[in-house]
Write a protein that holds these residues in place. Structure first.
Motif, PDB file in Angstrom:
ATOM      1  N   SER A 165       0.987   3.842 -21.918  1.00 13.03           N
ATOM      2  CA  SER A 165       0.323   4.501 -23.044  1.00 13.03           C
ATOM      3  C   SER A 165      -1.176   4.649 -22.847  1.00 13.03           C
ATOM      4  N   SER A 166      -1.737   3.981 -21.851  1.00 13.37           N
ATOM      5  CA  SER A 166      -3.173   4.065 -21.578  1.00 13.37           C
ATOM      6  C   SER A 166      -3.558   5.346 -20.856  1.00 13.37           C
ATOM      7  N   TYR A 167      -2.577   6.110 -20.407  1.00 15.18           N
ATOM      8  CA  TYR A 167      -2.822   7.286 -19.579  1.00 15.18           C
ATOM      9  C   TYR A 167      -2.593   8.567 -20.368  1.00 15.18           C
ATOM     10  N   ALA A 168      -3.546   9.501 -20.237  1.00 15.10           N
ATOM     11  CA  ALA A 168      -3.473  10.735 -21.008  1.00 15.10           C
ATOM     12  C   ALA A 168      -2.835  11.885 -20.234  1.00 15.10           C
ATOM     13  N   TYR A 169      -2.993  11.875 -18.929  1.00 16.60           N
ATOM     14  CA  TYR A 169      -2.526  13.000 -18.121  1.00 16.60           C
ATOM     15  C   TYR A 169      -1.639  12.493 -16.988  1.00 16.60           C
ATOM     16  N   TRP A 170      -0.557  13.247 -16.731  1.00 21.32           N
ATOM     17  CA  TRP A 170       0.426  12.872 -15.730  1.00 21.32           C
ATOM     18  C   TRP A 170       0.756  14.047 -14.820  1.00 21.32           C
ATOM     19  N   GLY A 171       1.060  13.738 -13.569  1.00 23.16           N
ATOM     20  CA  GLY A 171       1.576  14.740 -12.666  1.00 23.16           C
ATOM     21  C   GLY A 171       3.078  14.876 -12.839  1.00 23.16           C
ATOM     22  N   GLN A 172       3.665  15.764 -12.027  1.00 21.83           N
ATOM     23  CA  GLN A 172       5.094  16.043 -12.157  1.00 21.83           C
ATOM     24  C   GLN A 172       5.952  15.102 -11.311  1.00 21.83           C
ATOM     25  N   GLY A 173       5.303  14.369 -10.419  1.00 26.18           N
ATOM     26  CA  GLY A 173       6.017  13.387  -9.609  1.00 26.18           C
ATOM     27  C   GLY A 173       6.413  13.895  -8.243  1.00 26.18           C
ATOM     28  N   THR A 174       6.561  12.974  -7.303  1.00 31.11           N
ATOM     29  CA  THR A 174       7.028  13.291  -5.956  1.00 31.11           C
ATOM     30  C   THR A 174       8.035  12.223  -5.535  1.00 31.11           C
ATOM     31  N   GLN A 175       9.145  12.656  -4.950  1.00 31.96           N
ATOM     32  CA  GLN A 175      10.230  11.737  -4.618  1.00 31.96           C
ATOM     33  C   GLN A 175       9.949  11.008  -3.307  1.00 31.96           C
ATOM     34  N   VAL A 176      10.125   9.708  -3.347  1.00 30.29           N
ATOM     35  CA  VAL A 176      10.058   8.874  -2.151  1.00 30.29           C
ATOM     36  C   VAL A 176      11.412   8.197  -1.985  1.00 30.29           C
ATOM     37  N   THR A 177      12.026   8.381  -0.829  1.00 30.77           N
ATOM     38  CA  THR A 177      13.308   7.767  -0.544  1.00 30.77           C
ATOM     39  C   THR A 177      13.197   6.959   0.737  1.00 30.77           C
ATOM     40  N   VAL A 178      13.542   5.684   0.656  1.00 34.09           N
ATOM     41  CA  VAL A 178      13.461   4.790   1.800  1.00 34.09           C
ATOM     42  C   VAL A 178      14.877   4.375   2.175  1.00 34.09           C
ATOM     43  N   SER A 179      15.277   4.728   3.370  1.00 30.37           N
ATOM     44  CA  SER A 179      16.628   4.395   3.832  1.00 30.37           C
ATOM     45  C   SER A 179      16.625   3.064   4.574  1.00 30.37           C
ATOM     46  N   SER A 180      17.734   2.359   4.465  1.00 29.58           N
ATOM     47  CA  SER A 180      17.832   1.041   5.109  1.00 29.58           C
ATOM     48  C   SER A 180      18.397   1.154   6.518  1.00 29.58           C
TER      49      SER A 180
END
Length: 121
Positions: free
Chosen positions: A106-121
């Protein structure tokens, strides 16, 4: 108003590295603290790292401390999240946000759309 666009996500093997970027538009970015969050499927969005306006102070979640590094280049209106020694549990959509360096969403006013990070084992 600030618009944020994340980039740099992708698929990487465990132990690998990725560098996320957050490009901002709007003058207030360079005078604002900002943070990185992530959200895995079925889980709540969680704080990853935060940085003050000048870059002189940073904060990290315990789960990424020592592996991730947050930084910023105010001249380029860009923030970064260097992620090393990635683990499968780091898999999530990563978001940058402006307005604070605290852990609370709630402290943040502006957000990006996000980027996917996938780490395979």
């Amino acid at each position: 108003q600030v618009q944020l666009v994340e980039s740099g996500g992708g698929l990487v093997q465990a132990g690998g590295s990725l560098r996320l970027s957050c490009a901002a538009s709007g003058r207030t970015f360079s005078s604002s603290a900002m943070g990185w969050f992530r959200q895995a499927p079925g889980k709540e969005r969680e704080f990853v790292a935060g940085i003050n306006w000048s870059g002189s102070s940073t904060e990290y979640a315990d789960s990424v401390k020592g592996r991730f590094t947050i930084s910023r280049d105010n001249a380029k209106l860009t923030a970064f999240l260097q992620m090393n020694s990635l683990k499968p549990e780091d898999t999530a959509v990563y978001y940058c946000a402006v307005g604070s360096m605290r852990r609370g969403i709630s402290s943040y006013a502006y957000w990006g759309q996000g980027t996917q990070v996938t780490v395979s084992s």
